[in-house]
Design a protein around this motif. Structure first.
Motif, PDB file in Angstrom:
ATOM      1  N   MET A   1      -3.145  -9.864  -2.689  1.00  0.00           N
ATOM      2  CA  MET A   1      -3.270 -10.029  -1.256  1.00  0.00           C
ATOM      3  C   MET A   1      -4.688 -10.381  -0.861  1.00  0.00           C
ATOM      4  N   GLY A   2      -5.641 -10.060  -1.690  1.00  0.00           N
ATOM      5  CA  GLY A   2      -7.026 -10.349  -1.362  1.00  0.00           C
ATOM      6  C   GLY A   2      -7.895 -10.245  -2.599  1.00  0.00           C
ATOM      7  N   THR A   3      -9.166 -10.547  -2.444  1.00  0.00           N
ATOM      8  CA  THR A   3     -10.072 -10.480  -3.586  1.00  0.00           C
ATOM      9  C   THR A   3     -11.227  -9.503  -3.360  1.00  0.00           C
ATOM     10  N   GLU A   4     -11.499  -9.114  -2.140  1.00  0.00           N
ATOM     11  CA  GLU A   4     -12.616  -8.212  -1.876  1.00  0.00           C
ATOM     12  C   GLU A   4     -12.128  -6.783  -2.084  1.00  0.00           C
ATOM     13  N   ILE A   5     -12.673  -6.108  -3.072  1.00  0.00           N
ATOM     14  CA  ILE A   5     -12.139  -4.832  -3.539  1.00  0.00           C
ATOM     15  C   ILE A   5     -12.142  -3.746  -2.474  1.00  0.00           C
ATOM     16  N   HIS A   6     -13.142  -3.732  -1.595  1.00  0.00           N
ATOM     17  CA  HIS A   6     -13.160  -2.716  -0.550  1.00  0.00           C
ATOM     18  C   HIS A   6     -12.022  -2.940   0.456  1.00  0.00           C
ATOM     19  N   MET A   7     -11.729  -4.198   0.766  1.00  0.00           N
ATOM     20  CA  MET A   7     -10.601  -4.499   1.649  1.00  0.00           C
ATOM     21  C   MET A   7      -9.288  -4.078   0.987  1.00  0.00           C
ATOM     22  N   ILE A   8      -9.155  -4.353  -0.302  1.00  0.00           N
ATOM     23  CA  ILE A   8      -7.941  -3.994  -1.035  1.00  0.00           C
ATOM     24  C   ILE A   8      -7.735  -2.479  -1.010  1.00  0.00           C
ATOM     25  N   ARG A   9      -8.783  -1.740  -1.302  1.00  0.00           N
ATOM     26  CA  ARG A   9      -8.674  -0.276  -1.311  1.00  0.00           C
ATOM     27  C   ARG A   9      -8.340   0.268   0.077  1.00  0.00           C
ATOM     28  N   ARG A  10      -8.985  -0.292   1.114  1.00  0.00           N
ATOM     29  CA  ARG A  10      -8.715   0.168   2.471  1.00  0.00           C
ATOM     30  C   ARG A  10      -7.267  -0.126   2.868  1.00  0.00           C
ATOM     31  N   MET A  11      -6.810  -1.335   2.564  1.00  0.00           N
ATOM     32  CA  MET A  11      -5.435  -1.691   2.924  1.00  0.00           C
ATOM     33  C   MET A  11      -4.421  -0.831   2.167  1.00  0.00           C
ATOM     34  N   ALA A  12      -4.687  -0.557   0.891  1.00  0.00           N
ATOM     35  CA  ALA A  12      -3.791   0.300   0.116  1.00  0.00           C
ATOM     36  C   ALA A  12      -3.749   1.702   0.708  1.00  0.00           C
ATOM     37  N   HIS A  13      -4.887   2.196   1.149  1.00  0.00           N
ATOM     38  CA  HIS A  13      -4.953   3.524   1.763  1.00  0.00           C
ATOM     39  C   HIS A  13      -4.217   3.555   3.107  1.00  0.00           C
ATOM     40  N   GLU A  14      -4.398   2.494   3.900  1.00  0.00           N
ATOM     41  CA  GLU A  14      -3.780   2.442   5.228  1.00  0.00           C
ATOM     42  C   GLU A  14      -2.283   2.149   5.176  1.00  0.00           C
ATOM     43  N   HIS A  15      -1.805   1.583   4.074  1.00  0.00           N
ATOM     44  CA  HIS A  15      -0.391   1.223   3.945  1.00  0.00           C
ATOM     45  C   HIS A  15       0.173   1.754   2.629  1.00  0.00           C
ATOM     46  N   PRO A  16       0.289   3.093   2.501  1.00  0.00           N
ATOM     47  CA  PRO A  16       0.746   3.665   1.232  1.00  0.00           C
ATOM     48  C   PRO A  16       2.189   3.293   0.877  1.00  0.00           C
ATOM     49  N   ASP A  17       2.947   2.818   1.857  1.00  0.00           N
ATOM     50  CA  ASP A  17       4.331   2.428   1.609  1.00  0.00           C
ATOM     51  C   ASP A  17       4.454   1.014   1.046  1.00  0.00           C
ATOM     52  N   ARG A  18       3.325   0.309   0.907  1.00  0.00           N
ATOM     53  CA  ARG A  18       3.333  -1.073   0.415  1.00  0.00           C
ATOM     54  C   ARG A  18       2.499  -1.190  -0.848  1.00  0.00           C
ATOM     55  N   LEU A  19       2.871  -2.148  -1.684  1.00  0.00           N
ATOM     56  CA  LEU A  19       2.091  -2.427  -2.885  1.00  0.00           C
ATOM     57  C   LEU A  19       0.981  -3.402  -2.517  1.00  0.00           C
ATOM     58  N   VAL A  20      -0.259  -2.968  -2.628  1.00  0.00           N
ATOM     59  CA  VAL A  20      -1.417  -3.807  -2.315  1.00  0.00           C
ATOM     60  C   VAL A  20      -2.191  -3.994  -3.608  1.00  0.00           C
ATOM     61  N   VAL A  21      -2.340  -5.244  -4.038  1.00  0.00           N
ATOM     62  CA  VAL A  21      -3.010  -5.530  -5.300  1.00  0.00           C
ATOM     63  C   VAL A  21      -4.096  -6.571  -5.098  1.00  0.00           C
ATOM     64  N   SER A  22      -5.050  -6.586  -5.985  1.00  0.00           N
ATOM     65  CA  SER A  22      -6.125  -7.570  -5.963  1.00  0.00           C
ATOM     66  C   SER A  22      -5.651  -8.853  -6.629  1.00  0.00           C
ATOM     67  N   LEU A  23      -6.022  -9.980  -6.060  1.00  0.00           N
ATOM     68  CA  LEU A  23      -5.709 -11.270  -6.670  1.00  0.00           C
ATOM     69  C   LEU A  23      -6.733 -11.656  -7.719  1.00  0.00           C
ATOM     70  N   ASP A  24      -7.812 -10.899  -7.792  1.00  0.00           N
ATOM     71  CA  ASP A  24      -8.877 -11.172  -8.746  1.00  0.00           C
ATOM     72  C   ASP A  24      -8.577 -10.417 -10.033  1.00  0.00           C
ATOM     73  N   ASP A  25      -8.226 -11.125 -11.097  1.00  0.00           N
ATOM     74  CA  ASP A  25      -7.829 -10.449 -12.333  1.00  0.00           C
ATOM     75  C   ASP A  25      -8.970  -9.744 -13.062  1.00  0.00           C
ATOM     76  N   CYS A  26     -10.219 -10.057 -12.722  1.00  0.00           N
ATOM     77  CA  CYS A  26     -11.333  -9.365 -13.378  1.00  0.00           C
ATOM     78  C   CYS A  26     -11.962  -8.318 -12.458  1.00  0.00           C
ATOM     79  N   VAL A  27     -11.471  -8.188 -11.222  1.00  0.00           N
ATOM     80  CA  VAL A  27     -11.952  -7.235 -10.232  1.00  0.00           C
ATOM     81  C   VAL A  27     -13.477  -7.234 -10.177  1.00  0.00           C
TER      82      VAL A  27
END
Length: 78
Positions: A1-27
């Motif tokens: 869904m995104g590449t900026e790790i802080h955004m990914i973590r925030r979105m995962a925290h705010e939406h625990p009912d959804r799978l939020v993953v990084s598009l950057d395979d090397c993070v």
């Protein structure tokens, strides 16, 4: 869904009912996104208000179209 790790973590925290993953395979930390601060945001907004566009980024029409689709989809989630 995104590449900026802080955004990914925030979105995962705010939406625990959804799978939020990084598009950057090397993070890899995005060095420029990581440096955004309230002071830089204020400077950018003040510059825009005075008519100065700082650090303009231009892309081709097809990239722009798909970027807007992605942004609108992310904003609809809220």
């Amino acid at each position: 869904m995104g590449t900026e790790i802080h955004m990914i973590r925030r979105m995962a925290h705010e939406h625990p009912d959804r799978l939020v993953v990084s598009l950057d395979d090397c993070v890899c930390m995005c060095s420029t996104m990581f440096r955004i601060s309230p002071q830089h945001l204020c400077w950018t907004l003040e510059s825009l208000r005075s008519g100065q566009v700082m650090n303009r980024i231009s892309v081709d029409p097809e990239t722009k179209r798909w970027a807007l689709v992605a942004l609108n989809r992310m904003l609809e989630m809220k």
